[in-house]
Write a protein that holds these residues in place. Structure first.
Motif, PDB file in Angstrom:
ATOM      1  N   GLU A 183       0.668  -1.273  -0.008  1.00  0.00           N
ATOM      2  CA  GLU A 183       0.775  -0.323  -0.109  1.00  0.00           C
ATOM      3  C   GLU A 183       1.283   0.980   0.378  1.00  0.00           C
ATOM      4  O   GLU A 183       0.295   2.115  -0.518  1.00  0.00           O
ATOM      5  CB  GLU A 183      -0.657   0.179   1.438  1.00  0.00           C
ATOM      6  N   LEU A 184       1.905   1.256   0.694  1.00  0.00           N
ATOM      7  CA  LEU A 184       2.544   2.477   0.804  1.00  0.00           C
ATOM      8  C   LEU A 184       3.805   2.838  -0.791  1.00  0.00           C
ATOM      9  O   LEU A 184       3.558   3.466  -0.680  1.00  0.00           O
ATOM     10  CB  LEU A 184       4.115   2.273   1.659  1.00  0.00           C
ATOM     11  N   VAL A 185       4.272   1.660  -1.341  1.00  0.00           N
ATOM     12  CA  VAL A 185       4.486   1.870  -2.749  1.00  0.00           C
ATOM     13  C   VAL A 185       3.444   2.288  -3.418  1.00  0.00           C
ATOM     14  O   VAL A 185       3.925   3.146  -4.314  1.00  0.00           O
ATOM     15  CB  VAL A 185       4.784  -0.095  -3.312  1.00  0.00           C
ATOM     16  N   SER A 186       2.257   1.811  -3.578  1.00  0.00           N
ATOM     17  CA  SER A 186       1.449   2.206  -4.336  1.00  0.00           C
ATOM     18  C   SER A 186       1.705   3.987  -3.974  1.00  0.00           C
ATOM     19  O   SER A 186       0.757   4.472  -4.806  1.00  0.00           O
ATOM     20  CB  SER A 186       0.130   1.653  -4.664  1.00  0.00           C
ATOM     21  N   ARG A 187       1.103   3.970  -3.226  1.00  0.00           N
ATOM     22  CA  ARG A 187       0.882   5.991  -2.342  1.00  0.00           C
ATOM     23  C   ARG A 187       1.737   6.187  -3.549  1.00  0.00           C
ATOM     24  O   ARG A 187       1.446   7.332  -3.357  1.00  0.00           O
ATOM     25  CB  ARG A 187       1.046   5.792  -0.989  1.00  0.00           C
ATOM     26  N   TYR A 188       3.412   5.923  -3.576  1.00  0.00           N
ATOM     27  CA  TYR A 188       4.426   7.227  -3.743  1.00  0.00           C
ATOM     28  C   TYR A 188       5.034   6.262  -4.375  1.00  0.00           C
ATOM     29  O   TYR A 188       6.098   6.801  -5.142  1.00  0.00           O
ATOM     30  CB  TYR A 188       5.334   7.187  -2.587  1.00  0.00           C
ATOM     31  N   GLN A 189       4.243   5.444  -5.321  1.00  0.00           N
ATOM     32  CA  GLN A 189       5.873   5.220  -6.567  1.00  0.00           C
ATOM     33  C   GLN A 189       5.691   6.164  -7.583  1.00  0.00           C
ATOM     34  O   GLN A 189       6.796   6.079  -8.369  1.00  0.00           O
ATOM     35  CB  GLN A 189       5.469   3.925  -7.342  1.00  0.00           C
ATOM     36  N   ASP A 190       4.578   6.620  -8.190  1.00  0.00           N
ATOM     37  CA  ASP A 190       4.829   7.726  -8.901  1.00  0.00           C
ATOM     38  C   ASP A 190       5.372   8.822  -9.041  1.00  0.00           C
ATOM     39  O   ASP A 190       5.978   9.283  -9.875  1.00  0.00           O
ATOM     40  CB  ASP A 190       3.247   8.377  -9.563  1.00  0.00           C
ATOM     41  N   ARG A 191       5.705   9.692  -7.239  1.00  0.00           N
ATOM     42  CA  ARG A 191       6.322  10.073  -6.951  1.00  0.00           C
ATOM     43  C   ARG A 191       8.172   9.747  -7.135  1.00  0.00           C
ATOM     44  O   ARG A 191       8.221  11.060  -7.714  1.00  0.00           O
ATOM     45  CB  ARG A 191       5.739  11.307  -5.616  1.00  0.00           C
ATOM     46  N   ALA A 192       8.029   8.701  -6.410  1.00  0.00           N
ATOM     47  CA  ALA A 192       9.045   8.611  -7.050  1.00  0.00           C
ATOM     48  C   ALA A 192       9.779   8.303  -8.875  1.00  0.00           C
ATOM     49  O   ALA A 192      10.807   8.662  -8.821  1.00  0.00           O
ATOM     50  CB  ALA A 192       9.257   6.787  -5.918  1.00  0.00           C
ATOM     51  N   PHE A 193       8.968   7.615  -9.249  1.00  0.00           N
ATOM     52  CA  PHE A 193       9.716   7.393 -10.287  1.00  0.00           C
ATOM     53  C   PHE A 193       9.705   8.697 -10.953  1.00  0.00           C
ATOM     54  O   PHE A 193      10.648   8.898 -11.819  1.00  0.00           O
ATOM     55  CB  PHE A 193       8.466   7.233 -11.420  1.00  0.00           C
ATOM     56  N   TRP A 194       8.897  10.024 -11.082  1.00  0.00           N
ATOM     57  CA  TRP A 194       8.988  11.367 -11.524  1.00  0.00           C
ATOM     58  C   TRP A 194      10.732  12.125 -10.851  1.00  0.00           C
ATOM     59  O   TRP A 194      11.111  12.432 -11.898  1.00  0.00           O
ATOM     60  CB  TRP A 194       7.770  12.387 -11.199  1.00  0.00           C
TER      61      TRP A 194
END
Lengths: 190, 205
Positions: free
Chosen positions: A24-35
């Protein structure tokens, strides 16, 4: 309707070995981390790898999480450090691989890399090109402040430097970007 | 505030990254200085251009979904195989780190032992006249033995002899004229060693 779990709640569950909670934590922040990684590296595949590596490292060290810190501050710190490491490796490999460039271009397996190439206009391409040429510490500051919109205080926590250092680097980074940008524009328009 | 100072602050002003008093001063100056105002517009234009990259996120949502497809599953797969995760049982950690700790401790012990051996191996104990203490009645106490290098022995011996001369304690001659060894406990100097003549320290320079 139940309230969404806070990052702290999820992290406590992860510390008990709950990997589903970590998803759940990964899903929350994966897009931000990618950008963040993409703006640093300029390459989608490299950015995805860096973001993935960041989440793996965070899970390894989740027992040592400081609950006085925001999770995204920690995430951004790891992503920017990994991105800087990759930039340095890419620079070295590029220097070594110049002679084999033709072979790389002919390799069909290299043609299907994920990218944003479809509608990226010329302006953004030039901006990325200018950003790419900046030293890593200035690029980091510009990405975090002017693209991600983080405050100087947050950037100070992310980079582990003082507020005065962040301010000084931001000043220099914007100045360098402006000068490089003007040179590119003058070269383009003649 | 001078134009030079204002222009130095412009890179931070465009992002409102100055403190309140500096922001106010720059803002006031720009109202009346065309040169600085043009410079400010150049800085602002560069910053806004850079900021357009943040709009890519909304322009590329479908591309991002494609790129990040399966991302979470791959992260979970990697951490489930990772032996260094937070749920690793304690015995595994002991098996991993105990041999290394023991090896490091053994190496340290060997290094310390070797260091002590080499430091003490070459030195021979000699008399240190500096440790001699004048006891009551002007008699010398037994000299203490301390490890001095060979090169210091001659100098120390000369000092000891000179002190005897200064005190007028005699010239080492027995009453019947025979020379007496004043330092019976010391080994005699080698014959090839040049004897240093004592210097009169009382002379005026």
């Amino acid at each position: 309707m139940t309230e969404p779990k806070t990052d702290g709640d999820i992290i406590r569950a992860c510390q008990q070995g709950n990997q589903v909670a970590y998803a759940e934590l990964v899903s929350r922040y994966q897009d931000r981390a990618f950008w963040v990684a993409y703006n640093m590296l300029g390459d989608a595949e490299e950015a995805r790898d860096a973001a993935q590596e960041a989440f793996v490292r965070i899970y390894r060290a989740i027992d040592r999480f400081d609950f006085n810190m925001n999770f995204y501050t920690w995430l951004f710190r790891i992503v920017t450090n990994l991105s800087i490491d990759r930039l340095r490796k890419l620079k070295k490999h590029r220097a070594v691989a110049l002679n084999g460039l033709e072979e790389v271009l002919k390799d069909p397996s290299k043609q299907n890399k994920p990218s944003f190439n479809m509608e990226e206009d010329e302006l953004k391409t030039t901006v990325r090109s200018v950003l790419k040429k900046l030293p890593e510490k200035y690029k980091t500051i510009l990405v975090l402040r002017d693209i991600e919109g983080r405050s100087c205080k947050e950037i100070s926590s992310i980079t582990g430097t003082s507020h005065a250092t962040v301010r000084w680097r931001l000043h220099t980074a914007r100045k360098l970007f402006k000068e490089s940008w003007e040179r590119e524009e003058n070269a383009r328009t003649g | 505030m001078s134009c030079k100072r204002i222009q130095k602050l412009l890179p931070l002003y465009v992002g409102e990254d100055l403190d309140a008093s500096e922001l106010h001063e720059v803002k006031d100056h720009l109202k009346s200085c065309l040169t600085c105002y043009r410079e400010y517009q150049d800085h602002l234009g560069a910053k806004q251009t850079l900021g357009k990259l943040s709009l890519e996120e909304s322009n590329h949502r479908s591309d991002l979904s494609r790129i990040m497809d399966g991302f979470t599953d791959q992260v979970l797969e990697r951490i489930s195989k990772d032996p260094h995760g937070p749920s690793a049982p304690v015995p595994r950690l002991i098996y991993t780190y105990l041999p290394r700790a023991l090896a490091a401790a053994a190496m340290l012990l060997v290094a310390i032992t070797a260091g002590i051996y080499f430091l003490r191996g070459d030195e021979k104990p000699v008399v240190n006249p500096g440790s001699m203490v004048q006891e009551n009645h002007g008699k010398m106490s037994q000299p203490t033995v301390s490890p001095l290098s060979e090169s210091n022995r001659s100098g120390m011996r000369w000092v000891a002899e000179h002190r005897e001369l200064e005190r007028g304690a005699g010239n080492g001659m027995a009453k019947d004229g025979e020379e007496v060894d004043k330092y019976p406990d010391l080994e005699p100097l080698p014959q090839s060693f040049p004897r240093v003549q004592p210097v009169n320290l009382n002379r005026n320079f």
